[in-house]
Design a protein around this motif. Structure first.
Motif, mmCIF file in Angstrom:
data_model
loop_
_atom_site.group_PDB
_atom_site.id
_atom_site.type_symbol
_atom_site.label_atom_id
_atom_site.label_comp_id
_atom_site.label_asym_id
_atom_site.label_seq_id
_atom_site.Cartn_x
_atom_site.Cartn_y
_atom_site.Cartn_z
ATOM 1 N N ASP A 43 -2.623 -47.442 2.802
ATOM 2 C CA ASP A 43 -1.524 -47.025 1.943
ATOM 3 C C ASP A 43 -1.779 -47.566 0.540
ATOM 4 N N HIS A 46 1.036 -50.202 -0.293
ATOM 5 C CA HIS A 46 1.308 -51.334 0.576
ATOM 6 C C HIS A 46 0.077 -51.904 1.262
ATOM 7 N N ARG A 49 -1.774 -50.450 6.962
ATOM 8 C CA ARG A 49 -0.601 -50.257 7.806
ATOM 9 C C ARG A 49 -1.056 -49.726 9.160
ATOM 10 N N PRO A 60 3.197 -52.806 8.068
ATOM 11 C CA PRO A 60 2.116 -53.584 7.455
ATOM 12 C C PRO A 60 1.379 -54.384 8.520
#
Length: 69
Positions: A43, A46, A49, A60
């Protein structure tokens, strides 16, 4: 200076390594969900994941704990 292409190859290599280490492993999330890692995603906002079989969503990788054997 490292080229953008070299950096991209390193990122892809590390992603593939993480995928091979995580997919199929039994894990428990910090929120109590548990199951087997079904897929790993990269991602852009982020980071790494995971998706767990039988649960909707992506979490996460930092929230997992591996099942003890």
């Amino acid at each position: 200076m490292v080229s953008a292409r070299t950096r991209a190859f390193k990122i892809l290599h590390e992603f593939e390594q993480a995928q091979s280490e995580l997919v199929g492993k039994a894990v428990a999330l910090s929120d109590g969900k548990a199951g087997t890692v079904e897929q790993v995603y990269l991602d852009e906002l982020h980071g790494l994941r995971i998706a767990i079989r039988g649960h909707d969503g992506r979490w996460p990788v930092s929230t997992i704990k591996f099942a003890q054997r």
